[in-house]
Motif scaffolding. Structure first.
Motif, mmCIF file in Angstrom:
data_model
loop_
_atom_site.group_PDB
_atom_site.id
_atom_site.type_symbol
_atom_site.label_atom_id
_atom_site.label_comp_id
_atom_site.label_asym_id
_atom_site.label_seq_id
_atom_site.Cartn_x
_atom_site.Cartn_y
_atom_site.Cartn_z
ATOM 1 N N LEU A 56 -6.291 -6.709 2.313
ATOM 2 C CA LEU A 56 -6.742 -6.069 1.084
ATOM 3 C C LEU A 56 -8.236 -6.296 0.875
ATOM 4 O O LEU A 56 -8.970 -5.367 0.541
ATOM 5 C CB LEU A 56 -5.959 -6.582 -0.123
ATOM 6 C CG LEU A 56 -6.439 -6.064 -1.487
ATOM 7 C CD1 LEU A 56 -6.285 -4.551 -1.580
ATOM 8 C CD2 LEU A 56 -5.696 -6.766 -2.603
ATOM 9 N N MET B 227 -9.431 3.580 -5.741
ATOM 10 C CA MET B 227 -8.272 2.715 -5.519
ATOM 11 C C MET B 227 -7.809 2.153 -6.854
ATOM 12 O O MET B 227 -8.631 1.777 -7.688
ATOM 13 C CB MET B 227 -8.662 1.563 -4.582
ATOM 14 C CG MET B 227 -7.574 0.534 -4.376
ATOM 15 S SD MET B 227 -8.147 -0.909 -3.441
ATOM 16 C CE MET B 227 -8.477 -0.189 -1.863
ATOM 17 N N SER C 99 1.843 4.940 0.648
ATOM 18 C CA SER C 99 1.413 5.733 1.800
ATOM 19 C C SER C 99 0.812 7.092 1.451
ATOM 20 O O SER C 99 -0.029 7.594 2.168
ATOM 21 C CB SER C 99 2.581 5.935 2.748
ATOM 22 O OG SER C 99 3.568 6.734 2.128
ATOM 23 N N SER D 222 5.568 2.936 2.097
ATOM 24 C CA SER D 222 4.652 1.847 1.774
ATOM 25 C C SER D 222 4.489 0.911 2.955
ATOM 26 O O SER D 222 5.247 0.942 3.903
ATOM 27 C CB SER D 222 5.166 1.049 0.572
ATOM 28 O OG SER D 222 6.321 0.326 0.932
ATOM 29 N N PRO E 10 -7.761 2.678 5.077
ATOM 30 C CA PRO E 10 -6.563 1.828 5.140
ATOM 31 C C PRO E 10 -6.009 1.769 6.557
ATOM 32 O O PRO E 10 -6.250 2.669 7.371
ATOM 33 C CB PRO E 10 -5.587 2.541 4.206
ATOM 34 C CG PRO E 10 -5.995 3.961 4.251
ATOM 35 C CD PRO E 10 -7.491 3.954 4.420
ATOM 36 N N LEU F 266 0.846 -1.184 0.000
ATOM 37 C CA LEU F 266 0.000 0.000 0.000
ATOM 38 C C LEU F 266 0.883 1.236 0.000
ATOM 39 O O LEU F 266 1.696 1.423 0.906
ATOM 40 C CB LEU F 266 -0.908 -0.007 1.237
ATOM 41 C CG LEU F 266 -1.816 1.194 1.442
ATOM 42 C CD1 LEU F 266 -2.799 1.318 0.290
ATOM 43 C CD2 LEU F 266 -2.552 1.073 2.765
ATOM 44 N N ILE G 41 -0.776 -0.885 -4.378
ATOM 45 C CA ILE G 41 -2.090 -0.304 -4.131
ATOM 46 C C ILE G 41 -1.950 1.199 -3.938
ATOM 47 O O ILE G 41 -1.123 1.648 -3.147
ATOM 48 C CB ILE G 41 -2.720 -0.934 -2.873
ATOM 49 C CG1 ILE G 41 -2.728 -2.454 -2.993
ATOM 50 C CG2 ILE G 41 -4.115 -0.371 -2.621
ATOM 51 C CD1 ILE G 41 -2.878 -3.171 -1.683
#
Length: 114
Positions: free
Chosen positions: A94, A54, A14, A86, A78, A12, A45
């Motif tokens: 997820l 997303m 940031s 990240s 999130p 993910l 992501i």
């Protein structure tokens, strides 16, 4: 076939991402800001500033695949990111993020991993 599975690794990003970015722009973010190989098959992501959109970027044999989800109502929530750029997510994290399930605290049970 385009696929995302529990065998993939998920990162993910940031910071909020401009959702006008596509394959080249998003892969540039990964190469410049995340210590990961863009062609490894990992899933990256990205969320927009309002957390209503997303994008998932993944390298598959022959090229990139881009998955996009835009919410008509609500926002993605999130987990808190501890790293500067990240965070590694599990597949279940997820799925919970996409489905809008907010888990304040949970304990992951030990499982056999090959």
């Amino acid at each position: 076939m385009f696929s995302i599975s529990s065998n993939d690794r998920f990162y993910l990003y940031s910071e909020s991402t401009d959702m006008r970015k596509s394959f080249d722009g998003l892969s540039g973010l990964v190469q410049n800001n995340i210590d990961a190989n863009i062609t490894s098959g990992d899933v990256f992501i990205f969320l927009n500033k309002r957390r209503t959109m997303m994008k998932l970027l993944k390298w598959e044999r022959g090229g990139f695949v881009l998955f996009v989800k835009r919410l008509e109502r609500g926002t993605f929530r999130p987990p808190e990111i501890k790293d500067l750029t990240s965070m590694h997510l599990e597949y279940t994290d997820l799925v919970l993020l996409i489905e809008g399930v907010l888990v304040k605290e949970y304990k992951r049970q030990k499982r056999y991993v090959i």
